[in-house]
Design a protein around this motif. Structure first.
Motif, PDB file in Angstrom:
ATOM      1  N   HIS A 267      -2.387  -3.784   8.366  1.00 22.88           N
ATOM      2  CA  HIS A 267      -2.066  -3.988   6.956  1.00 22.88           C
ATOM      3  C   HIS A 267      -3.323  -4.259   6.124  1.00 22.88           C
ATOM      4  O   HIS A 267      -3.487  -3.699   5.025  1.00 22.88           O
TER       5      HIS A 267
ATOM      6  N   SER B 216       0.852  -1.185   0.000  1.00 20.64           N
ATOM      7  CA  SER B 216       0.000   0.000   0.000  1.00 20.64           C
ATOM      8  C   SER B 216       0.885   1.231   0.000  1.00 20.64           C
ATOM      9  O   SER B 216       1.453   1.604   1.026  1.00 20.64           O
TER      10      SER B 216
ATOM     11  N   LEU C  91      -8.341   0.091   1.997  1.00 17.93           N
ATOM     12  CA  LEU C  91      -8.471   1.528   1.760  1.00 17.93           C
ATOM     13  C   LEU C  91      -7.771   1.923   0.464  1.00 17.93           C
ATOM     14  O   LEU C  91      -8.292   2.745  -0.310  1.00 17.93           O
ATOM     15  N   THR C  92      -6.610   1.332   0.203  1.00 21.27           N
ATOM     16  CA  THR C  92      -5.879   1.658  -1.023  1.00 21.27           C
ATOM     17  C   THR C  92      -6.665   1.247  -2.260  1.00 21.27           C
ATOM     18  O   THR C  92      -6.695   1.979  -3.265  1.00 21.27           O
TER      19      THR C  92
ATOM     20  N   GLU D 175       0.269   7.173   6.787  1.00 18.79           N
ATOM     21  CA  GLU D 175       0.288   6.336   7.986  1.00 18.79           C
ATOM     22  C   GLU D 175       0.260   7.167   9.264  1.00 18.79           C
ATOM     23  O   GLU D 175      -0.361   6.787  10.252  1.00 18.79           O
TER      24      GLU D 175
ATOM     25  N   TRP E 102      -5.136  -1.063   5.380  1.00 22.39           N
ATOM     26  CA  TRP E 102      -4.483  -0.226   4.372  1.00 22.39           C
ATOM     27  C   TRP E 102      -4.724  -0.771   2.962  1.00 22.39           C
ATOM     28  O   TRP E 102      -4.921   0.002   2.015  1.00 22.39           O
TER      29      TRP E 102
ATOM     30  N   LEU F 218      -3.473   2.146  10.720  1.00 21.72           N
ATOM     31  CA  LEU F 218      -4.312   0.994  10.424  1.00 21.72           C
ATOM     32  C   LEU F 218      -3.459  -0.263  10.337  1.00 21.72           C
ATOM     33  O   LEU F 218      -2.259  -0.200  10.088  1.00 21.72           O
TER      34      LEU F 218
ATOM     35  N   ARG G 209      -0.219   3.962   2.346  1.00 27.26           N
ATOM     36  CA  ARG G 209       0.240   3.871   3.741  1.00 27.26           C
ATOM     37  C   ARG G 209       1.497   4.698   3.966  1.00 27.26           C
ATOM     38  O   ARG G 209       1.643   5.342   5.004  1.00 27.26           O
ATOM     39  N   LYS G 210       2.398   4.704   2.979  1.00 29.09           N
ATOM     40  CA  LYS G 210       3.648   5.440   3.126  1.00 29.09           C
ATOM     41  C   LYS G 210       3.398   6.950   3.248  1.00 29.09           C
ATOM     42  O   LYS G 210       4.183   7.674   3.854  1.00 29.09           O
TER      43      LYS G 210
ATOM     44  N   TYR H  50     -10.222  -1.669  11.508  1.00 27.92           N
ATOM     45  CA  TYR H  50      -8.810  -1.977  11.314  1.00 27.92           C
ATOM     46  C   TYR H  50      -7.870  -1.005  12.032  1.00 27.92           C
ATOM     47  O   TYR H  50      -6.652  -1.127  11.912  1.00 27.92           O
TER      48      TYR H  50
END
Length: 200
Positions: free
Chosen positions: A134, A120, A140-141, A127, A137, A132, A123-124, A193
């Motif tokens: 994994h 994801s 959501l991604t 975050e 993420w 969240l 996430r980077k 999550y």
């Protein structure tokens, strides 16, 4: 390197201010035609010409104050210069109207590549804002990727089939509202999550 914290009102003004100024200037000049060097320019083109340096100044100020720019901010600034510049240079508003399409497509493709790799990339970037697990993420991604592709398609439909004024309203309010409403509807995912639910 993490971004320095600055006054949130100042940060919002630097991020959103240029868009509001663009909208207000367009409403003021939309029905006027300016003759420069023997060439007639619609108000939209003149407003675009002023928006480019304003956006660059605000982006530079954000970088100076926070020491950080997100990938989206950098790409957005580059595309504004390229496609806004093409619109002004060629006296053709279509190039500037394409910009949101390209931004959303580029980030949709980038997120999609990450998903294919089992990662994801969202996430980077986010975050620190939304801790969240994994699985959260990844879900959501996938949803954000679909959102980006949907907004790219919607922008294409609107600028190609509707008036410039309608597109300006859509660009100023519609896109922002769509992203806001999207995240407002993700509450159940954040609850399910969120790392806070796991306990220590």
């Amino acid at each position: 390197m993490s971004a320095k914290q600055i006054n949130p009102f100042l940060k919002s003004a630097l991020e959103i201010g240029p868009i509001i100024v663009f909208f207000a200037a367009y409403l003021l000049l939309k029905d006027r035609v300016f003759t420069i060097g023997g060439t007639d320019y619609q108000g939209f083109i003149l407003v675009t010409a002023g928006f480019i340096p304003l956006m660059l100044v605000c982006t530079a100020a954000l970088w100076k104050l926070t020491g950080h720019l997100s990938p989206m901010q950098i790409v957005t600034a580059v595309l504004i210069v390229v496609f806004g510049g093409l619109s002004v240079w060629l006296n053709d508003e279509r190039f500037f109207k394409m910009k949101p399409t390209l931004i959303y497509l580029m980030f949709g493709v980038a997120l999609g590549i990450g998903l294919l790799r089992g990662e994801s990339y969202l996430r980077k970037v986010m975050e620190g804002l939304m801790p969240l697990r994994h699985e959260g993420w990844m879900i959501l991604t996938k949803r954000v990727t679909a959102l980006f592709f949907g907004l790219a398609l919607l922008n294409e439909v609107i600028w190609r089939t509707m008036s410039t004024e309608t597109w300006v309203y859509f660009k100023t309010f519609g896109l922002t509202a769509a992203v806001f409403l999207f995240f407002m509807t993700q509450g159940s995912l954040f609850k399910r999550y969120g790392l806070e639910q796991e306990g220590e």
